[in-house]
Design a protein around this motif. Structure first.
Motif, short mmCIF file in Angstrom:
data_model
loop_
_atom_site.label_atom_id
_atom_site.label_comp_id
_atom_site.label_asym_id
_atom_site.label_seq_id
_atom_site.Cartn_x
_atom_site.Cartn_y
_atom_site.Cartn_z
N LYS A 5 0.79 -1.23 0.00
CA LYS A 5 0.00 0.00 0.00
C LYS A 5 0.83 1.29 0.00
O LYS A 5 0.58 2.21 -0.76
CB LYS A 5 -0.92 -0.03 1.23
CG LYS A 5 -1.95 1.07 1.28
CD LYS A 5 -2.97 0.76 2.37
CE LYS A 5 -4.03 1.84 2.50
NZ LYS A 5 -3.49 3.12 3.00
N THR B 106 -7.17 0.48 -13.49
CA THR B 106 -7.11 -0.05 -12.13
C THR B 106 -8.47 -0.64 -11.76
O THR B 106 -9.48 -0.30 -12.37
CB THR B 106 -6.69 1.03 -11.11
OG1 THR B 106 -6.54 0.43 -9.83
CG2 THR B 106 -7.70 2.15 -11.03
N ASP C 104 -8.98 -0.44 -8.45
CA ASP C 104 -8.93 0.14 -7.11
C ASP C 104 -9.52 1.55 -7.16
O ASP C 104 -8.96 2.45 -7.78
CB ASP C 104 -7.45 0.18 -6.67
CG ASP C 104 -7.27 0.81 -5.32
OD1 ASP C 104 -8.10 1.64 -4.90
OD2 ASP C 104 -6.27 0.48 -4.66
#
Ligand code: ADP
Ligand code: MG
Length: 374
Positions: free
Chosen positions: A185, A210, A212
């Motif tokens: 992260k 992505t 995310d």
């Protein structure tokens, strides 16, 4: 010649998408057998723009990127780069820098040789190759690391080499497919910021992929939300977050409360809806059409209020309160409806005793009418 010298320095809307750095997909479709991996996709990246394809696994993001890069043929449709159709051009003639999972570093070559390889394919002379490779490695923070093999570099450093390789031939745009997926992260967040810095300083267009949502929110000028090979919504990150068109988009971009409703009246940007026992309420309306509707209110947009008021409020009971450090998460029960609420930590301790009767309110601007389609 510096990298920035050959790139556009300003985005000029008047010049349209003919300008260097534009990518345009027109009705692009890709089928594998009966499966449409990408289904009639229309998408434009303007010069200098950072556009992110955001969607769950299998939504067609990688297939889209492979077609733009020239690694996959289109079933139908056209891709244009700098305003010119490129469907007949091999990848190396499209002038796009790519960082893809499927396009790994050569393990037997040093970092510098990996970066130089992109120039060798373009028949640049050795001295010039070396100079430009060093410059690109420096730009990604790897000066003096050129002699190392990929196995002698960390995951983050390997991704930087891949980025240097993508930048070294002054591409008109960058295609990045989950370039940080393998990183932890903290390193991810660091790389996100560095990629943004490089993108801004070069003024280069980026098509980024992505799954995310935080990554998409923090990096993009525009988010294109994909599902099952199609675009379901696109816009500025804050706009898509604040005004999701469907419950699927609302949930994909974070937590939300969905209050089923029927429409009483719609006019312009607002709608009057009937929330059943929560009463009649005025909410934001973006004109989405469907069979079933709900109002979406994000957990951070609910607040405790001292007493019931005429509108935009609900009376309920606290079912749980959990301190998460920076925030507190409350679950409330309003009749049958569960509400999720998120507050910054210090303010709320007294307001949220377990089983306490409470009133919560919200602002009209934070209540969004959307279509239930999930
Ligand atoms: P994403 O990158 O969003 O996870 P992909 O573009 O990789 O999605 O895949 C989209 C869909 O196309 C998936 O259903 C996947 O199984 C299918 N697909 C992708 N590549 C191939 C292939 N080479 N052969 C058959 N099906 C494929
Ligand atoms: Mg993928």
């Amino acid at each position: 010649m510096t990298i920035s010298a050959t790139l556009p320095t300003a985005v000029s809307p008047a010049a349209g998408i003919q300008e260097k750095g534009s990518i345009e997909l027109r009705r692009v479709r890709k089928t594998y057998g009966d499966v449409a991996a990408v289904d009639d996709l229309d998408l434009t990246v303007q010069p200098g723009e950072f556009v992110t394809l955001l969607g769950p696994s299998g939504s067609g993001k990688t297939t889209t990127m492979m077609m733009v890069a020239g690694f996959e043929e289109l079933t139908s449709g056209t891709v244009l780069i700098n305003g010119e159709p490129v469907d007949k051009l091999p990848p190396k003639d499209r002038n796009l820098g790519v960082v893809f999972q499927s396009y790994a570093l050569f393990p037997h070559m040093s970092a510098r040789e990996n970066v130089e390889f992109a120039l060798r394919m373009r028949e640049i002379r050795p001295a010039e190759r070396r100079r430009r490779a060093e410059e690109a490695l420096e730009r990604v923070g790897l000066a003096n690391m050129g002699d190392r093999r990929p196995s002698q570099l960390s995951g983050g450093q390997q991704q930087r080499v891949a980025l240097a390789r993508a930048l070294v031939f002054n591409p008109s745009a960058l295609l990045l497919d989950e370039p940080m997926a393998a990183l932890d992260k903290r390193l991810r967040e660091q790389m996100q910021e560095e990629i943004k810095t490089i993108q801004r300083s070069l003024g280069i267009s980026v098509l980024f992929v992505t799954h995310d949502q935080d990554e998409a929110m923090s990096m993009s000028d525009r988010i294109v939300v994909m599902r099952d090979g199609r675009i379901v919504q696109q816009g500025a990150p804050e706009d898509v977050y604040a005004h999701p068109a469907t419950d699927w988009v609302a949930n994909f971009l974070g937590d939300t409360n969905l209050l089923p409703c029927s429409i009483v009246e719609r006019s312009g940007d607002t709608a009057v809806v009937d929330l059943g026992r929560l009463g009649i309420c005025r909410v934001q309306n973006r004109g989405a059409e469907g069979d079933r509707y709900a109002v979406s209110i994000r957990p951070e947009h609910l607040t405790f209020i001292p007493a019931e008021r005429d509108e935009n409020c609900a009376k309920g009971r606290v079912v749980s309160s959990t301190n998460l450090g920076a925030t507190i998460r409350h679950r409330l029960l309003v009749g049958e409806q569960e509400l999720l609420m998120r507050e910054m930590s210090p303010s709320s301790r007294t307001a949220a005793e377990l089983d306490a009767d409470v009133c919560v309110g919200w602002d009209q601007e934070h209540a969004q009418l959307l279509v239930l389609d999930a």
